[in-house]
Design an enzyme around this catalytic site. Structure first.
Site, PDB file in Angstrom:
ATOM      1  N   GLU A 109       0.820  -1.122   0.038  1.00 22.22           N
ATOM      2  CA  GLU A 109       0.103   0.024   0.028  1.00 22.22           C
ATOM      3  C   GLU A 109       0.889   1.204  -0.076  1.00 22.22           C
ATOM      4  O   GLU A 109       1.869   1.397   0.687  1.00 22.22           O
ATOM      5  CB  GLU A 109      -0.897  -0.102   1.132  1.00 22.22           C
ATOM      6  CG  GLU A 109      -1.704   1.252   1.378  1.00 22.22           C
ATOM      7  CD  GLU A 109      -2.614   1.150   2.749  1.00 22.22           C
ATOM      8  OE1 GLU A 109      -3.633   1.915   2.726  1.00 22.22           O
ATOM      9  OE2 GLU A 109      -2.426   0.362   3.555  1.00 22.22           O
ATOM     10  N   GLU A 192      -9.345   9.608   5.400  1.00 18.58           N
ATOM     11  CA  GLU A 192      -9.296   8.628   6.640  1.00 18.58           C
ATOM     12  C   GLU A 192      -9.856   9.553   7.925  1.00 18.58           C
ATOM     13  O   GLU A 192      -9.014  10.485   8.321  1.00 18.58           O
ATOM     14  CB  GLU A 192      -8.119   8.150   6.922  1.00 18.58           C
ATOM     15  CG  GLU A 192      -7.724   7.173   5.730  1.00 18.58           C
ATOM     16  CD  GLU A 192      -6.333   6.364   6.040  1.00 18.58           C
ATOM     17  OE1 GLU A 192      -6.401   5.154   5.818  1.00 18.58           O
ATOM     18  OE2 GLU A 192      -5.592   6.869   6.497  1.00 18.58           O
TER      19      GLU A 192
END
Length: 210
Positions: A109, A192
């Site tokens: 990621e 987020e």
């Protein structure tokens, strides 16, 4: 919701508190976010827009998956609106795997933090500061069951034009976080939230592969 080769996802994966989004084409707004999570742990979710494949939910016509070795030009435009309250980041999430058709968790990621508010930080620890695409970035690396490399912009911004995603990928390969023979399986852009998050918005998003 899929539009113009992209999928918008609410993706409330890290909390049970309510999170709602309003979608219009390639833009979306977080209308409700009742989160209150500790900032030393995982966020409440990742409301986002993406191209590529996310757990077998795939877009079409976007040239993904793409071999890292043959990446060529991969750029993105992204404009956002951020509220003055809450704790969150504004971040790209690029996923890589040795299997171009990986149906589940990918092997690496790569996050690109354009902005953040509050005392949150990437997974792992800082290892360097680099200049990529004309800006300075703190580089963080870690492992959460898969490789994670994050680039945090030293001077935060809410929008980018022609951000050179291939340059970040090349740097991640040099640092050993991404394999040079792996594949870019998706490009995601979103937020987020740890605390709150209502008012976060993607005003426009585009991915350009050539």
């Amino acid at each position: 919701m899929q539009d113009g080769g992209c999928i918008v996802q609410n993706n409330r994966w890290g909390a049970r508190t309510e999170q709602c989004i309003d979608v219009s084409g390639t833009s979306f707004t977080v209308t409700t976010a009742e989160h209150d999570k500790a900032t030393n742990g995982a966020p409440a979710g990742y409301p986002s827009i993406y191209a590529g494949c996310h757990y077998q939910n795939c877009t079409t016509g976007d040239d993904l998956p793409l071999s890292v070795a043959d990446m060529g030009t991969v750029t993105s435009d992204w404009s956002t609106t951020t509220p003055q309250q809450g704790t969150y980041n504004v971040a790209y999430d690029l996923w890589f795997d040795p299997d171009p058709q990986q149906p589940a968790q990918n092997a690496a990621e790569l996050m690109i933090w354009l902005d953040h508010r509050g005392d949150v930080q990437p997974i792992g620890s800082p290892v360097a500061t680099v200049t990529i695409d004309g800006a300075r970035w703190e580089v963080w690396t870690g492992d959460t069951g898969w490789n994670v490399i994050s680039y945090v912009r030293v001077q935060p911004t809410d929008d980018v034009d022609d951000l050179d995603l291939a340059a970040f990928s090349e740097d991640a390969v040099r640092r050993g976080s991404v394999g040079e023979n792996w594949y870019l399986t998706s490009v995601q852009a979103g937020f987020e939230p740890w605390i709150g998050g209502a008012g976060l918005a993607t005003d426009d998003f585009a991915l350009n592969v050539s």
